[in-house]
Design a protein around this motif. Structure first.
Motif, PDB file in Angstrom:
ATOM      1  N   TYR A  29       0.833  -1.206   0.000  1.00 21.88           N
ATOM      2  CA  TYR A  29       0.000   0.000   0.000  1.00 21.88           C
ATOM      3  C   TYR A  29       0.870   1.260   0.000  1.00 21.88           C
ATOM      4  CZ  TYR A  29      -2.963   3.687   1.936  1.00 21.88           C
ATOM      5  OH  TYR A  29      -3.604   4.888   2.151  1.00 21.88           O
ATOM      6  N   ILE A  30       1.891   1.265   0.847  1.00 25.56           N
ATOM      7  CA  ILE A  30       2.769   2.436   0.962  1.00 25.56           C
ATOM      8  C   ILE A  30       3.542   2.669  -0.328  1.00 25.56           C
ATOM      9  CG2 ILE A  30       4.885   3.255   2.115  1.00 25.56           C
ATOM     10  CD1 ILE A  30       3.764   1.997   4.715  1.00 25.56           C
ATOM     11  N   GLU A  31       4.120   1.607  -0.882  1.00 23.91           N
ATOM     12  CA  GLU A  31       4.992   1.761  -2.048  1.00 23.91           C
ATOM     13  C   GLU A  31       4.229   2.005  -3.352  1.00 23.91           C
ATOM     14  OE1 GLU A  31       8.679  -0.875  -0.192  1.00 23.91           O
ATOM     15  OE2 GLU A  31       7.263  -1.810  -1.572  1.00 23.91           O
TER      16      GLU A  31
ATOM     17  N   ALA B 276       5.618   1.571  -9.882  1.00 26.35           N
ATOM     18  CA  ALA B 276       6.095   1.976  -8.556  1.00 26.35           C
ATOM     19  C   ALA B 276       7.611   2.048  -8.484  1.00 26.35           C
ATOM     20  CB  ALA B 276       5.563   1.012  -7.500  1.00 26.35           C
ATOM     21  N   GLN B 277       8.299   1.166  -9.200  1.00 29.51           N
ATOM     22  CA  GLN B 277       9.763   1.132  -9.148  1.00 29.51           C
ATOM     23  C   GLN B 277      10.409   2.342  -9.820  1.00 29.51           C
ATOM     24  OE1 GLN B 277       7.704  -1.159 -10.442  1.00 29.51           O
ATOM     25  NE2 GLN B 277       8.720  -2.398 -12.023  1.00 29.51           N
ATOM     26  N   ASP B 278       9.604   3.133 -10.547  1.00 31.39           N
ATOM     27  CA  ASP B 278      10.139   4.335 -11.185  1.00 31.39           C
ATOM     28  C   ASP B 278      10.121   5.552 -10.264  1.00 31.39           C
ATOM     29  OD1 ASP B 278      10.579   2.948 -13.544  1.00 31.39           O
ATOM     30  OD2 ASP B 278       8.616   3.465 -14.384  1.00 31.39           O
ATOM     31  N   TYR B 279       9.511   5.409  -9.101  1.00 33.69           N
ATOM     32  CA  TYR B 279       9.461   6.524  -8.157  1.00 33.69           C
ATOM     33  C   TYR B 279      10.693   6.458  -7.252  1.00 33.69           C
ATOM     34  CZ  TYR B 279       7.498   9.986  -4.948  1.00 33.69           C
ATOM     35  OH  TYR B 279       7.284  11.129  -4.202  1.00 33.69           O
TER      36      TYR B 279
ATOM     37  N   HIS C 138      12.839   0.753  -4.291  1.00 36.75           N
ATOM     38  CA  HIS C 138      14.125   0.589  -4.987  1.00 36.75           C
ATOM     39  C   HIS C 138      15.182  -0.016  -4.068  1.00 36.75           C
ATOM     40  CE1 HIS C 138      14.915   4.424  -2.964  1.00 36.75           C
ATOM     41  NE2 HIS C 138      16.184   4.244  -3.192  1.00 36.75           N
ATOM     42  N   LEU C 139      15.038   0.173  -2.760  1.00 37.72           N
ATOM     43  CA  LEU C 139      15.936  -0.487  -1.806  1.00 37.72           C
ATOM     44  C   LEU C 139      15.544  -1.949  -1.619  1.00 37.72           C
ATOM     45  CD1 LEU C 139      16.290   2.229   1.001  1.00 37.72           C
ATOM     46  CD2 LEU C 139      17.987   1.606  -0.720  1.00 37.72           C
ATOM     47  N   ARG C 140      14.258  -2.208  -1.564  1.00 41.48           N
ATOM     48  CA  ARG C 140      13.765  -3.572  -1.346  1.00 41.48           C
ATOM     49  C   ARG C 140      14.152  -4.499  -2.503  1.00 41.48           C
ATOM     50  NH1 ARG C 140      10.184  -4.431   2.177  1.00 41.48           N
ATOM     51  NH2 ARG C 140       9.177  -2.380   1.952  1.00 41.48           N
TER      52      ARG C 140
ATOM     53  N   ASN D 250      16.770  -4.241  -4.314  1.00 40.96           N
ATOM     54  CA  ASN D 250      18.208  -4.152  -4.507  1.00 40.96           C
ATOM     55  C   ASN D 250      18.870  -5.490  -4.151  1.00 40.96           C
ATOM     56  OD1 ASN D 250      20.886  -3.466  -4.633  1.00 40.96           O
ATOM     57  ND2 ASN D 250      20.817  -1.962  -2.981  1.00 40.96           N
ATOM     58  N   GLU D 251      19.569  -6.070  -5.097  1.00 39.11           N
ATOM     59  CA  GLU D 251      20.226  -7.354  -4.847  1.00 39.11           C
ATOM     60  C   GLU D 251      21.600  -7.194  -4.203  1.00 39.11           C
ATOM     61  OE1 GLU D 251      20.157 -10.263  -7.934  1.00 39.11           O
ATOM     62  OE2 GLU D 251      18.319  -9.466  -8.818  1.00 39.11           O
ATOM     63  N   PHE D 252      21.961  -5.977  -3.880  1.00 40.90           N
ATOM     64  CA  PHE D 252      23.263  -5.720  -3.250  1.00 40.90           C
ATOM     65  C   PHE D 252      23.024  -5.135  -1.859  1.00 40.90           C
ATOM     66  CE2 PHE D 252      23.639  -5.318  -7.835  1.00 40.90           C
ATOM     67  CZ  PHE D 252      24.605  -6.269  -8.107  1.00 40.90           C
ATOM     68  N   PRO D 253      22.802  -5.970  -0.844  1.00 38.88           N
ATOM     69  CA  PRO D 253      22.423  -5.519   0.494  1.00 38.88           C
ATOM     70  C   PRO D 253      23.371  -4.504   1.119  1.00 38.88           C
ATOM     71  CG  PRO D 253      22.232  -7.909   0.289  1.00 38.88           C
ATOM     72  CD  PRO D 253      22.927  -7.425  -0.951  1.00 38.88           C
ATOM     73  N   LYS D 254      24.599  -4.440   0.662  1.00 36.20           N
ATOM     74  CA  LYS D 254      25.562  -3.496   1.227  1.00 36.20           C
ATOM     75  C   LYS D 254      25.050  -2.065   1.117  1.00 36.20           C
ATOM     76  CE  LYS D 254      30.356  -1.919   0.721  1.00 36.20           C
ATOM     77  NZ  LYS D 254      31.634  -2.087  -0.025  1.00 36.20           N
ATOM     78  N   ASN D 255      24.316  -1.765   0.065  1.00 35.28           N
ATOM     79  CA  ASN D 255      23.798  -0.415  -0.161  1.00 35.28           C
ATOM     80  C   ASN D 255      22.370  -0.246   0.339  1.00 35.28           C
ATOM     81  OD1 ASN D 255      26.203   0.230  -1.591  1.00 35.28           O
ATOM     82  ND2 ASN D 255      25.388  -0.809  -3.395  1.00 35.28           N
ATOM     83  N   ASN D 256      21.861  -1.244   1.035  1.00 33.41           N
ATOM     84  CA  ASN D 256      20.457  -1.244   1.448  1.00 33.41           C
ATOM     85  C   ASN D 256      20.344  -1.069   2.957  1.00 33.41           C
ATOM     86  OD1 ASN D 256      17.758  -1.669   1.880  1.00 33.41           O
ATOM     87  ND2 ASN D 256      17.652  -3.637   0.841  1.00 33.41           N
ATOM     88  N   TRP D 257      19.841   0.095   3.410  1.00 38.56           N
ATOM     89  CA  TRP D 257      19.691   0.324   4.846  1.00 38.56           C
ATOM     90  C   TRP D 257      18.284   0.003   5.337  1.00 38.56           C
ATOM     91  CZ3 TRP D 257      15.963   3.966   5.819  1.00 38.56           C
ATOM     92  CH2 TRP D 257      15.681   4.901   4.810  1.00 38.56           C
TER      93      TRP D 257
END
Length: 229
Positions: free
Chosen positions: A121-123, A135-138, A144-146, A148-155
């Protein structure tokens, strides 16, 4: 009429919405979105609050947050975010005064069947607002973090619901992307919106009974319905 007491519980997710004062724009520039997200990333660690989802719209924010052992962390985080953003905009505009509504809205969310529904709902807010087609274009949501296949850049913190979507990150991303493509059923939309507006729980009657037992409060109004699978 006195305000309805806000229910905030440690270790439970909460859907939170804060709007600009008189619906004013709070993010007029790209740098404002960046400033708020930097503060969110910093303050979530300071106040021990997990961030499961977010979406920054031009005049309001949606957050899916879970305070740690202290329920007070949620309020402290929201106060810190609001204060920092207000000072930031006031300095830029050479003004004083409030930027946000005096009170944010929140709803405790049932983890097992409603958490992913609330994230979706939020995204999908920018799609419903016709700001983007996908939604992924916003750029100012957690999607865009969720994905992301590179968790190092995902907080972003991984919610229990997301963790159950697959045995590895790639599987979870694939299944969540498919879940997003289904959109939000109208019944689910009404349930989430109604719970938030009335300060109710986003969950089943059984969940309401559980929270009543924990808090000792009588929660008389119950949002009916169940997220679509």
């Amino acid at each position: 009429m006195p305000r309805t007491a806000r229910i905030v519980l440690p270790d439970y997710p909460h859907h939170v919405v804060q709007r600009g004062h008189n619906k004013q724009v709070v993010f007029p520039e790209t740098s404002d979105f960046e400033h708020y997200l930097a503060d969110l990333q910093e303050l979530k660690a300071v106040f021990d609050v997990k961030v499961y989802a977010f979406c920054l719209m031009t005049n309001h924010v949606h957050l899916l947050l879970a305070p740690g052992d202290s329920a007070a962390g949620l309020g402290q985080l929201m106060k810190g975010l609001a204060g920092r953003m207000t000072r930031h905009r006031n300095k830029l505009e050479g003004r004083s005064g409030t930027l946000w509504e005096s009170r944010y809205k929140s709803s405790v969310v049932q983890t097992d069947i409603y958490l992913l529904a609330c994230s979706r709902y939020i995204e999908l807010n920018p799609v419903r607002a016709q700001m983007v087609q996908r939604a992924q274009d916003y750029p100012w949501s957690s999607l865009h973090l969720r994905l992301n296949e590179f968790p190092k850049n995902n907080w972003l913190d991984e919610s229990p619901g997301f963790s159950e979507l697959g045995t590895n990150l790639a599987e979870r991303i694939t299944h969540y992307a498919s879940f997003m493509e289904q959109g939000v059923p109208s019944s689910e939309l009404q349930l989430i919106r109604g719970a938030l507006q009335r300060g109710q729980l986003t969950g089943s009657p059984k969940f309401t009974d559980e929270i009543e037992e924990i808090t000792g409060l009588r929660i008389t109004q119950r949002a009916r319905g169940r997220p679509a699978k």
